[in-house]
Design an enzyme around this catalytic site. Structure first.
Site, PDB file in Angstrom:
ATOM      1  N   ARG A  55       1.031  -1.407  -0.279  1.00  0.00           N
ATOM      2  CA  ARG A  55       0.264   0.010  -0.273  1.00  0.00           C
ATOM      3  C   ARG A  55       0.658   1.383  -0.067  1.00  0.00           C
ATOM      4  O   ARG A  55       0.701   2.569  -0.528  1.00  0.00           O
ATOM      5  CB  ARG A  55      -0.918  -0.178   1.227  1.00  0.00           C
ATOM      6  CG  ARG A  55      -1.686   1.211   1.268  1.00  0.00           C
ATOM      7  CD  ARG A  55      -2.833   1.500   2.160  1.00  0.00           C
ATOM      8  NE  ARG A  55      -2.663   0.466   3.928  1.00  0.00           N
ATOM      9  CZ  ARG A  55      -1.698   0.720   4.537  1.00  0.00           C
ATOM     10  NH1 ARG A  55      -1.079   2.098   4.334  1.00  0.00           N
ATOM     11  NH2 ARG A  55      -1.921   0.281   5.286  1.00  0.00           N
ATOM     12  N   TYR A 107     -17.249  17.062 -14.052  1.00  0.00           N
ATOM     13  CA  TYR A 107     -18.198  15.776 -14.416  1.00  0.00           C
ATOM     14  C   TYR A 107     -18.521  15.134 -12.927  1.00  0.00           C
ATOM     15  O   TYR A 107     -18.441  16.129 -12.044  1.00  0.00           O
ATOM     16  CB  TYR A 107     -16.399  14.222 -14.361  1.00  0.00           C
ATOM     17  CG  TYR A 107     -16.503  13.167 -13.820  1.00  0.00           C
ATOM     18  CD1 TYR A 107     -18.149  12.670 -14.983  1.00  0.00           C
ATOM     19  CD2 TYR A 107     -16.389  12.103 -12.908  1.00  0.00           C
ATOM     20  CE1 TYR A 107     -18.250  11.172 -14.753  1.00  0.00           C
ATOM     21  CE2 TYR A 107     -16.749  11.319 -12.720  1.00  0.00           C
ATOM     22  CZ  TYR A 107     -17.888  10.271 -12.860  1.00  0.00           C
ATOM     23  OH  TYR A 107     -18.046   9.042 -12.551  1.00  0.00           O
ATOM     24  N   ASP A 179      -8.529  18.816 -13.448  1.00  0.00           N
ATOM     25  CA  ASP A 179      -8.943  17.989 -14.457  1.00  0.00           C
ATOM     26  C   ASP A 179      -8.705  18.047 -15.778  1.00  0.00           C
ATOM     27  O   ASP A 179      -9.170  18.263 -16.086  1.00  0.00           O
ATOM     28  CB  ASP A 179     -10.353  17.590 -14.059  1.00  0.00           C
ATOM     29  CG  ASP A 179     -10.840  16.298 -13.979  1.00  0.00           C
ATOM     30  OD1 ASP A 179      -9.710  15.663 -15.012  1.00  0.00           O
ATOM     31  OD2 ASP A 179     -10.959  15.846 -13.827  1.00  0.00           O
ATOM     32  N   LYS A 204      -9.822   6.945 -18.642  1.00  0.00           N
ATOM     33  CA  LYS A 204      -9.680   7.343 -19.705  1.00  0.00           C
ATOM     34  C   LYS A 204      -8.497   7.391 -21.378  1.00  0.00           C
ATOM     35  O   LYS A 204      -7.575   6.217 -20.799  1.00  0.00           O
ATOM     36  CB  LYS A 204     -10.095   8.464 -19.375  1.00  0.00           C
ATOM     37  CG  LYS A 204     -11.484   8.864 -18.342  1.00  0.00           C
ATOM     38  CD  LYS A 204     -12.121   7.836 -18.750  1.00  0.00           C
ATOM     39  CE  LYS A 204     -13.434   7.377 -18.078  1.00  0.00           C
ATOM     40  NZ  LYS A 204     -13.662   7.754 -16.498  1.00  0.00           N
TER      41      LYS A 204
HETATM   42  C1  LIG Z   1     -13.761  13.969 -15.972  1.00  0.00           C
HETATM   43  C2  LIG Z   1     -13.887  13.470 -15.018  1.00  0.00           C
HETATM   44  N1  LIG Z   1     -12.703  13.285 -14.446  1.00  0.00           N
HETATM   45  C3  LIG Z   1     -12.582  12.367 -13.497  1.00  0.00           C
HETATM   46  C4  LIG Z   1     -12.956  11.052 -13.523  1.00  0.00           C
HETATM   47  C5  LIG Z   1     -13.384  10.161 -12.487  1.00  0.00           C
HETATM   48  O1  LIG Z   1     -12.944   9.138 -12.852  1.00  0.00           O
HETATM   49  P1  LIG Z   1     -13.001   7.514 -12.219  1.00  0.00           P
HETATM   50  O2  LIG Z   1     -14.184   7.055 -13.252  1.00  0.00           O
HETATM   51  O3  LIG Z   1     -11.373   7.098 -12.791  1.00  0.00           O
HETATM   52  O4  LIG Z   1     -12.808   7.760 -11.305  1.00  0.00           O
HETATM   53  C6  LIG Z   1     -14.151  10.976 -14.591  1.00  0.00           C
HETATM   54  C7  LIG Z   1     -14.552   9.664 -15.365  1.00  0.00           C
HETATM   55  O5  LIG Z   1     -15.236   9.260 -15.993  1.00  0.00           O
HETATM   56  C8  LIG Z   1     -14.117  12.257 -15.595  1.00  0.00           C
HETATM   57  O6  LIG Z   1     -14.725  12.065 -16.958  1.00  0.00           O
END
Ligand SMILES: Cc1ncc(COP(=O)(O)O)c(C=O)c1O
Length: 383
Positions: A55, A107, A179, A204
């Site tokens: 971890r 998101y 992000d 992604k």
């Molecule tokens: C722009 C964006 N940020 C964060 C996330 C969250 O990521 P995760 O699904 O890997 O937790 C997503 C998920 O779709 C996303 O599209």
């Protein structure tokens, strides 16, 4: 794993393939092994080779973290079990009573985390249109400590000016988090534009093959890196060795994939713009997009994500069901093309909030299949 060669001045694609990924010193294996172990032998109490418990650290994860940091131009990279686990660690560097100014189109899961996890524990936040300086000024409070940017946003493809917002926040003693999931470090490097922290859903484009969930946090700021490192271990939202390895394998081809995603997206945008069934195409590469000029400066290209609007929800739902090459599914950024209805799929969690997305909206993640097949599929789905 220590990097023996200095790749600092190497290009992006070279660093993606090599940073943190020197041949294994014990066996010569060219590819970083999956260190599928939870613990590490100690020769005496407290004497080990740099890892004591998985971890806290694992060589496969270390390799991934080094590569992630290099691609974002940061000194410190942290891998997490998901994008949201990474966001959580970043938000927990704040204290109860602190205030976050957040983009008003993020998101849905990020909004849900702030609204339903961090707010009940004492964080305050306001979703704001970050392209409107007056709105940002009006939302600003004495206790504002963080600006949370997403650009381009999911799913409305809004663009925010990272450099201008960083200057604004820094003048007022706050930090900026970006992000960068939609853009990827290949297309946009927030740290070089003044941001303090970059977060990713590596699920992604960075992973790129829709076969692993993960997250990343990168920073150049030692004072921020220390609490994030602490939280990564103390909360334990870390990726398994196998997931780290898959993500590392994926990111090796990020540059070449992003070039293909962008080229295909340009062709799909053209098909959408000329379709009578589409009332609006949301893509920052279009000159008519309100964020086009900023995107043209802060991004290398405009990415593989496209949203578009139709006359109503019924038309949008029917179109979603008619795609054949694009698969109807949540998520994005993989080599295969996906279509979804944000209102009823990825963004259900913002229904009824100020972030609710239009019900006539369809989102495409344009993959790297042959462009003729993608354009043909769009045309038949909308015919
Ligand atoms: C722009 C964006 N940020 C964060 C996330 C969250 O990521 P995760 O699904 O890997 O937790 C997503 C998920 O779709 C996303 O599209």
């Amino acid at each position: 794993m220590t990097t023996q060669h200095d790749w600092t001045d190497a290009g992006f694609a070279t660093r993606a393939i090599h940073v943190g990924q020197d041949p294994d010193p014990h066996t010569g294996a060219v590819i970083v092994p999956v260190y599928q172990t939870s613990t590490f032998a100690q020769s005496e109490v407290g004497e080990h080779k740099g890892w004591d418990y998985a971890r806290s650290g694992n060589p496969t994860r270390d390799a991934l973290q080094a590569a992630l940091a290099s691609l974002e131009g940061g000194r410190h990279g942290f891998a997490f079990a998901s994008g949201l686990a990474g966001s959580d660690a970043v938000l927990r560097t704040l204290s109860p009573g602190d205030h976050v100014v957040m983009a008003n189109d993020v998101y849905g899961g990020t909004y849900r985390q702030l609204a339903r996890v961090h707010q009940p524990w004492g964080l305050q936040f306001d979703p704001v249109d970050l392209s409107d300086v007056d709105a940002v000024e009006a939302a600003w409070r004495d206790n504002t400590r963080m600006v949370w940017i997403e650009t381009p946003t999911n799913p409305l493809m809004s663009i925010f000016d990272i450099r201008a917002l960083s200057d604004f926040a820094h003048d007022r003693g706050a930090i900026v988090v970006v992000d960068n999931t939609f853009a990827t470090p290949y297309l946009q490097q927030p740290l070089s534009l003044g941001a303090d922290v970059v977060v990713h859903s590596t699920t992604k484009y960075i992973g790129g093959h829709s076969d692993v969930v993960g997250g990343a946090v990168v920073t150049n700021d030692d004072d921020l890196a220390a609490p994030i490192a602490f939280l990564q271990n103390a909360i334990g939202g870390v990726p398994a060795p196998w997931d780290s390895w898959l993500t590392l394998r994926g990111l090796k081809t990020l540059a070449i994939r992003m070039r293909a995603h962008c080229a295909n997206a340009h062709a799909v945008v053209e098909a959408l713009v000329s379709s009578p069934a589409v009332t609006q195409v949301l893509y920052p590469g279009l000159r008519t997009h309100p964020g086009h000029d900023i995107a043209a400066v802060q991004m290398r290209d405009f990415g593989g994500m496209i949203s578009f609007r139709m006359v109503d929800q019924d038309a949008a739902l029917k179109a979603c069901a008619r795609f054949r090459v694009f698969t109807l599914a949540e998520s994005l950024g993989g080599v295969e093309s996906l279509v979804e209805h944000p209102g009823k799929m990825t963004h259900m969690s913002v229904a009824g909030s100020t972030l609710e997305v239009p019900s006539d909206l369809v989102r495409l993640s344009v993959g790297i299949e042959d462009v003729e097949d993608l354009v043909g599929d769009v045309e038949q789905a909308l015919s």
